[in-house]
Design a protein around this motif. Structure first.
Motif, short mmCIF file in Angstrom:
data_model
loop_
_atom_site.label_atom_id
_atom_site.label_comp_id
_atom_site.label_asym_id
_atom_site.label_seq_id
_atom_site.Cartn_x
_atom_site.Cartn_y
_atom_site.Cartn_z
N TYR A 38 -40.42 11.06 -27.08
CA TYR A 38 -41.67 11.91 -27.01
C TYR A 38 -41.57 12.94 -28.17
O TYR A 38 -40.54 13.83 -28.04
N GLY A 39 -42.72 13.38 -28.90
CA GLY A 39 -42.57 14.48 -29.59
C GLY A 39 -43.85 15.48 -29.55
O GLY A 39 -43.79 16.58 -29.77
N CYS A 40 -44.95 14.65 -29.59
CA CYS A 40 -46.28 15.40 -29.50
C CYS A 40 -47.31 14.67 -28.72
O CYS A 40 -48.18 15.53 -28.08
N GLN A 44 -49.17 12.17 -33.74
CA GLN A 44 -49.11 13.12 -35.04
C GLN A 44 -47.69 13.09 -35.59
O GLN A 44 -47.55 13.48 -36.81
S1 FES Z 1 -44.93 11.17 -29.57
FE1 FES Z 1 -46.25 9.76 -30.34
S2 FES Z 1 -46.85 10.48 -32.35
FE2 FES Z 1 -45.83 12.20 -31.57
#
Ligand code: FES
Ligand code: FES
Lengths: 153, 723
Positions: A38-40, A44
């Motif tokens: 998970y980042g955003c 994005q």
């Molecule tokens: S967590 Fe899905 S694109 Fe960033």
């Protein structure tokens, strides 16, 4: 809560999850496949990239109903033992710094190279632009994709 | 200082050896203590130590396998690979015989692994080498005793000891006997020329796990019965919680509980998504208890501070006012930067399980010891109740120095009496940050008879000012009349360290200023730098820690490697030389005009950080630091509107991506100085190199970060050279 039949990393799996749950959290929290990051959460950064029927998709932004009947591959299923040419190239080039973004990078690169086995430098930049690396290991990511392309021939 | 090969302080303070129950030799040492120069002054009594005082271990099994347990927080800077490399070098084993592990050695015997803070290779250098060499000496002593020969006649190579007759014994054959021997008082360290592992390129020790997606990071940690917490915090700085209604949230599927801790509301659920979703269903009322500040306020206030007279003087040489009054020419410029969030790729998170017996904490933290202590204090518990395990960390950049997220997890678990993992969403991570403070610099310099006679640097910052030796960095010592003044404004917005604190922006301001000053003086930019450094040679001022000789060398090397002044048509270059974190760096940015816009194509980076331990890791750090520096200088735009952050995710906050990343070529000066910082020093100069190259390409100067937010710079119509 509905139950879903899924095809994950070549195995038929049943999972109970709310229908609006992003696939990312089902993979991580319900199926214990925490390699997908998970980042955003808003499509994005690319940290959560998986393959859906071979296409690179952002698992944070697709829900369970969109994956029923399709085959999901995560970083854990890209190869049995880390022997996929992209993983090999990543090791040889020693790409990671913190390493957090790298599963997503590898999944984007591997789907891309399936489609475009002879990429130009610009093709690589365009394809990999979807993935953020906060440690900015971009030079090495580029180098590793080039090397992986050679390995895949 | 050249690297020392004998260490004057007592190893007794941090080393202990014994045999393992399973057979084999165990050497424990406290890297945290050993790495702090203070520990040298107050050696502890060895007899009072038990293994609970150690946080790092070398284990040599009977089959000769070596395991090094590294306690250090790995945030992507590579210490989990480079620190064991140093031990393995002095232990004299082949790198492929070494297995590196993080954290706990044996949960049954060693229950406390509160491990060191953010100490670097620089502090660990002597301790790590001594530890490896001590283990080696004990093994040699054991072999010599068995053979009945002098230890001095034995030689070692890759874990095999040979005597004068040519008999050999492997480390594994000797571990039982070695474990019974006294820890030697004196050991000899290798000469740098004899290094076999240090100075080579070793791949990240976690590489297999990373590329196959194994659980490594804090966010990946799970345990039986664990619930996920999504926390609602005051949406604006300056607000407090007035009241809330959790009825709807509590009724949502998978939600376990909703609890209040201070001004925060935590939703606990069986999975992350349910917790995040239910948080959105909370209805909370907030009230302002202090001023809700906006970036316009900060702008005005910081300018007011620069124009005012409420400064603290951090260094003053000669008389700058007199120099300005007598000058032929004076240049004065102001440089501005915004707040910056850290944006670690792995958002803040921490696991806590508080029970009557213990406080179990797991997660990514740069300051485990301090944080564990604060949690024990907050919960009024014995420090020994705290059991903290560190995970690999998805970036640090300074953010994980602050244990707020761990303290929060402990508070919630204490109240809920459940194993809890606090997970920040990206929005939480950006909105509840501890930011790089907004800063403005004003620099003024005077020129008389072709010489720089005065230099006055003023800093106006939010919450805190530059510290330590920064006021004594170049050009301190090179200009006779020199002064650094600082002023600050206390804001309710939380600020703190961000990769290369202060210098991450100061380097750009200073180096852009010099570029402009040298143009005004019509002097050669390289020669002028070398001449200024010449004046610092032989200084007796102990505050000046940069080395003019080493700085001149990186400058000359950068000129050569970048082809400075010999660039192809259409290539515009910018030059920067900067010292910070005890390392000397010069960078040259190459810019070309593409589609009417200046584009950074290449950066040449020359670093003197003493002995390079891991060449592969060092290159990665240098390349990453340069691109990170350019990314934030170009795009990092962040501020506040009535206490609320102006961006909370990557749709509004731009991070550099592959298409904007230039090719970085890094070169390391070969020498035998002790290693110095590498995680940070290549970042600060990068913005200045780009700004100077932009000036060369377009004729225009940028005085404000991020560069993208300078409409006058990007307004193409009045750009004479573009096109
Ligand atoms: S967590 Fe899905 S694109 Fe960033
Ligand atoms: S390696 Fe850290 S975010 Fe890519």
């Amino acid at each position: 809560m509905p139950t879903y039949q899924l095809q994950v990393n070549g195995k038929a799996t049943t999972v109970e999850a709310s229908e609006d749950s992003p696939v990312l959290w089902v993979l991580r929290d319900h199926l214990n496949l925490v390699g997908t990051k998970y980042g955003c959460g808003i499509a994005q950064c690319g940290s959560c990239t998986i393959h859906l029927d071979g296409e690179a998709v952002r698992s944070c932004s697709i829900t369970m109903t969109q994956v029923v009947g399709k085959s999901i591959t995560t970083i854990e299923g890209l190869s049995e033992d880390g022997s996929h040419p992209v993983q090999q190239a990543w090791k040889e080039v020693d790409v990671p710094q913190c390493g957090y973004c790298q599963a997503g990078q590898i999944m984007t690169a591997s789907a891309f190279l399936e489609k475009n086995p002879n990429p130009t430098e610009e093709d690589i930049k365009t394809a990999m632009n979807a993935n953020i690396c906060r440690c900015a290991a971009y030079n090495r990511i580029h180098k590793a994709v080039t090397l992986a392309a050679e390995k895949m021939v | 200082m050249s690297t020392r090969t004998s260490i004057p302080f007592s190893r007794r303070a941090f080393l202990k050896s014994s045999s393992l129950a399973s057979g084999g030799l165990l050497i424990g040492f406290n890297l945290f203590t050993a790495c702090k120069p203070k520990a040298v002054e107050s050696p502890m009594d060895l007899s009072s130590l038990d293994y609970q005082d150690f946080n790092a271990f070398i284990k040599i099994a009977k089959n000769g396998a070596v395991t090094i347990f590294s306690p250090n927080p790995e945030i992507g800077q590579g210490v989990k690979t480079s620190m064991p490399m140093i031990i393995a070098e002095e232990l004299d084993v082949a790198w492929d015989m070494v297995h590196v592990e993080q954290g706990i050695l044996d949960t049954q015997n060693y229950t406390r692994q509160v491990a060191g803070g953010s100490q670097s290779i620089r502090f660990g250098w002597d301790a790590l080498r001594t530890t490896g060499a001590t283990a080696k000496q004990m093994l040699i002593n054991a072999a010599a005793a068995r053979w009945g020969v002098e230890a001095s006649e034995c030689t070692v190579s890759e874990g095999v000891i040979t005597n004068a007759k040519g008999d050999t014994l492997g480390y594994g054959d000797l571990v039982e006997e070695a474990a019974k021997l006294e820890t030697p008082e004196e050991v000899t360290l290798k000469e740098p020329k004899d290094y076999k592992i240090i100075g080579t390129g070793k791949v990240n020790v976690d590489i297999d796990e990373i590329v196959t997606g194994k659980p490594l990071f804090g966010l990946d940690y799970k345990t039986e019965g664990m619930v996920y917490a999504s926390v609602m915090r005051p949406p604006a700085f300056g607000q407090k919680l007035e009241s809330f209604d959790a009825t709807e949230a509590k009724a949502m599927p998978n939600v376990v509980d909703v609890i209040q801790v201070g001004d925060k509301i935590a939703v606990l659920a069986k999975d992350t998504w349910s917790a995040m979703k239910a948080k959105k269903a909370l209805k909370a009322e907030w009230k302002a208890d202090t001023k809700l500040e906006s970036s316009e306020d900060h702008d005005r206030i910081l300018k007011g501070l620069l124009n005012g007279n409420k400064f603290e003087t951090l260094r003053a040489d000669g008389n700058v006012q007199k120099a300005f009054a007598e000058a032929d020419n004076v240049l004065e410029r102001t440089y501005e930067s915004p707040f910056l969030p850290h944006n670690c790729m792995e958002p803040m998170n921490f696991f806590a399980h508080v029970t009557d017996e213990k406080i179990h904490l797991v997660g990514p933290i740069q300051t485990p010891e301090g944080t564990a202590g604060r949690i024990a204090e907050m919960l009024e518990r014995d420090a020994n109740d705290v059991h903290l395990e560190m995970t690999r960390q998805g970036g640090g950049f300074g953010r994980r120095l602050y244990g707020d997220f761990a303290i929060e997890a402990a508070e919630i678990s204490n109240k809920a009496r459940l194993p809890v993992k606090v997970v920040f969403s990206r929005e939480d991570d950006m909105a509840d940050g501890i930011y790089r403070p907004a800063i403005k610099y004003r620099i003024k310099a005077s020129v008389k008879d072709g010489q720089i006679t005065g230099y006055h640097l003023k800093e106006a910052a939010i919450n805190s000012n530059m510290y330590g030796l920064i006021p004594n960095f170049f050009p301190a010592g090179a200009i006779e009349n020199y002064q650094v003044d600082v002023a600050k404004y206390d804001s309710n917005i939380t600020t703190g360290a961000w990769r290369a604190p202060y210098t991450n922006f100061l380097a750009y301001a200073e180096q852009s200023f010099f570029d402009e000053l040298f143009e005004m003086m019509e002097v050669d930019k390289i020669q002028m730098r070398l001449d200024l450094l010449e004046k610092v040679k032989g200084t007796t001022d102990e505050r000046i820690q940069y080395s003019p000789e080493r700085m001149q060398e990186v400058i000359k090397t950068a000129v050569e490697k970048s082809g400075w002044g010999k660039q192809a048509d259409g290539v515009y270059q910018g030059f920067v030389a900067y010292y910070c974190h005890n390392s000397h760096v010069a960078e040259v940015a190459d810019v070309q005009i593409e589609g009417g816009m200046p584009v950074v194509k290449k950066v040449t980076c020359v670093v003197d950080c003493g002995i390079v331990v891991n060449t592969l890791g060092a290159l990665n750090q240098a390349e990453g630091g340069v691109i990170d520096g350019i990314g934030h200088a170009m795009y990092g735009q962040f501020g506040f509107d009535s206490g609320m952050p102006t961006a909370t995710n990557y749709d509004k906050y731009r991070l550099i991506r592959m298409q904007e990343a230039p090719k970085v070529t890094a070169h390391f000066i070969q020498n035998e100085y002790s290693p110095t910082g590498l995680g940070e020093p290549t970042l600060p100069p990068a913005g200045g190199a780009v700004a100077n190259a932009f000036k060369a390409a377009t004729g225009k100067r940028i005085y404000k970060q991020p560069f993208m937010e300078n409409p006058e710079f990007w307004r193409l119509s009045d750009q004479p050279i573009l096109g």
